[in-house]
Design an enzyme around this catalytic site. Structure first.
Site, PDB file in Angstrom:
ATOM      1  NE  ARG A  50      -2.717   0.491   3.508  1.00  0.00           N
ATOM      2  CZ  ARG A  50      -1.947   0.660   4.589  1.00  0.00           C
ATOM      3  NH1 ARG A  50      -1.157   1.700   4.696  1.00  0.00           N
ATOM      4  NH2 ARG A  50      -1.963  -0.225   5.567  1.00  0.00           N
ATOM      5  CE1 TYR A 103     -18.360  11.987 -13.839  1.00  0.00           C
ATOM      6  CE2 TYR A 103     -16.904  11.900 -11.939  1.00  0.00           C
ATOM      7  CZ  TYR A 103     -17.864  11.314 -12.745  1.00  0.00           C
ATOM      8  OH  TYR A 103     -18.314  10.054 -12.468  1.00  0.00           O
ATOM      9  CG  ASP A 175     -10.074  16.725 -13.482  1.00  0.00           C
ATOM     10  OD1 ASP A 175      -9.468  16.189 -14.423  1.00  0.00           O
ATOM     11  OD2 ASP A 175     -11.028  16.186 -12.889  1.00  0.00           O
ATOM     12  CE  LYS A 200     -13.190   9.114 -16.912  1.00  0.00           C
ATOM     13  NZ  LYS A 200     -14.122   8.036 -16.632  1.00  0.00           N
TER      14      LYS A 200
END
Ligand code: P1T
Length: 389
Positions: A50, A103, A175, A200
């Protein structure tokens, strides 16, 4: 090194040293933990997966190079990256200025989750830089921008807004999902942090969900890195491999996305059944000049309003090649109705105010042959046209 070369080589140079195998691609390191010979000497710098693992490290280094950032951090999704950023850099009582067209999931995260922790969000039309400046309050800490925006393809002036932010000691976050690092590098324009949904264009093949944060400031990085581990919204090694693989063809894909999207934007903008097209590459786009200045191409995303002679729902149902689906940025073309899909979590009143109405359709133009895409749209228009006498 130029972009296409960096996209293939940075972060995964073959290990040609003694004991290395010279792998030309980064292996998928599945180990959750790394053995050490001495208590204070982690082997190869890794302790627990992690916290970090070699596949993720390769991806983080590559994404940092592509955004001209000093540091990269990978996450399990774009929203995981956004959540970590907010929790790492903000605290109860802080105010954030947000570009109002963004978004729907980001807005949902801000208004319905993070607002419960005492964060305050103001939504402004950041196409006008002065609106951002006049929204600054004593408790403002951060400015959150998307450019081009989802779904209306609006732009904001990254350089001008970042300058104002610096003067007020605020953090500017961009973003950059819609543009991808191939077409726009916000850090070069003065922004502090870049966020991506790697689901994306960076992944590019609609087969992986991921996110990233790119940053050069040491202090911001230290907070983000600490919280990447503390919160734990990290991607799997296989997902990191998929995004790494996707980035290698980003430049090629983006050139084709740009080409196809401009062709379709031109076709749609003269179509008798279309009211308006939003695409920064069109000379008629009100921010075309800004797009030319801060981007090196106009991207694969566009949106358009069908006029009253077409029922949008019927039109969407008639498409054969272009799939009706959420998401974007993959090799295949996707279309969606933001009002009922990606932006459904925003109130109708607010959607109407911004311009996200039922006749707005968002097209993620893929890299198929553009003539096939045009034919697909045309046959759907003809079949869904309302006959008027
Ligand atoms: O889906 P995820 O990887 O968590 O990324 C969220 C996100 C962040 N920023 C932008 C600009 C986005 O478009 C998205 C996700 N968007 C869609 C799923 C969509 O269809 O618009």
């Amino acid at each position: 090194m130029k972009f296409s070369t960096k996209a293939i080589h940075c972060g995964e140079e073959p290990n040609l040293k003694e004991g290395g195998y010279g792998d030309i691609v980064t292996p998928i390191h599945l180990a959750t933990t790394f053995a050490r010979t001495e208590i204070d000497k982690p082997t190869g710098g890794y302790e627990y997966a992690r916290t970090g693992n070699p596949t993720r490290k390769a991806l983080e280094r590559r994404l940092a190079e592509l955004e001209n950032a000093k540091y990269g951090l990978a996450f399990a999704s774009g929203l995981a990256a956004e959540t970590t950023l907010a929790l790492a850099l903000l605290k109860n009582g802080d105010h954030v200025i947000v570009f109002e067209d963004l978004y729907g999931g980001t807005r949902r995260l801000f208004d319905r989750t993070l607002a419960n922790f005492g964060l305050e969000f103001s939504y402004v039309d950041a196409t006008k830089t002065e609106n951002v400046e006049s929204a600054i309050k004593n408790n403002t800490k951060l400015i959150w921008l998307e450019t081009p925006t989802n779904p209306l393809l609006k732009l904001c002036n990254i350089k001008a807004i970042s300058k104002i932010a610096k003067a007020h000691n605020l953090i500017t976050v961009v973003d950059n999902t819609f543009a991808s690092p191939y077409l726009q590098n916000p850090l070069n324009l003065g922004a502090d942090i870049v966020v991506h949904s790697t689901t994306k264009y960076l992944g590019g093949h609609s087969d992986v969900v991921g996110g990233a944060i790119l940053v050069s400031n040491d202090e911001l990085y230290a907070k983000l890195k600490f919280n990447q581990n503390a919160i734990g919204a990290v991607p799997s090694p296989f997902d990191c491999f998929l995004v790494l693989r996707g980035t290698k063809t980003l430049a090629l894909r983006m050139d084709r996305h740009n080409y196809n999207a401009l062709k379709l934007a031109e076709y749609l903008s003269t179509h008798p059944l279309v009211e308006k097209v939003n695409y920064p590459g069109l000379k008629t786009h009100s921010q075309h000049t800004l797009a030319k200045k801060q981007m090196t191409g106009f991207g694969g995303m566009l949106s358009f309003y069908v006029n009253k002679k077409v029922n949008p729902k019927n039109f969407l149902g008639k498409l054969k090649i272009i799939a009706l689906a959420e998401s974007l940025g993959g090799v295949e073309s996707l279309i969606n109705q933001p009002a009922s899909m990606t932006h459904a979590s925003i109130t109708k009143e607010e959607r109407d105010r911004i311009g996200i109405t039922n006749n707005l359709l968002r097209l993620s133009v893929g890299i198929e042959d553009v003539e096939d895409l045009k034919e697909d749209l045309e046959q759907a228009f003809q079949k869904s046209k309302l006959i008027t006498c």
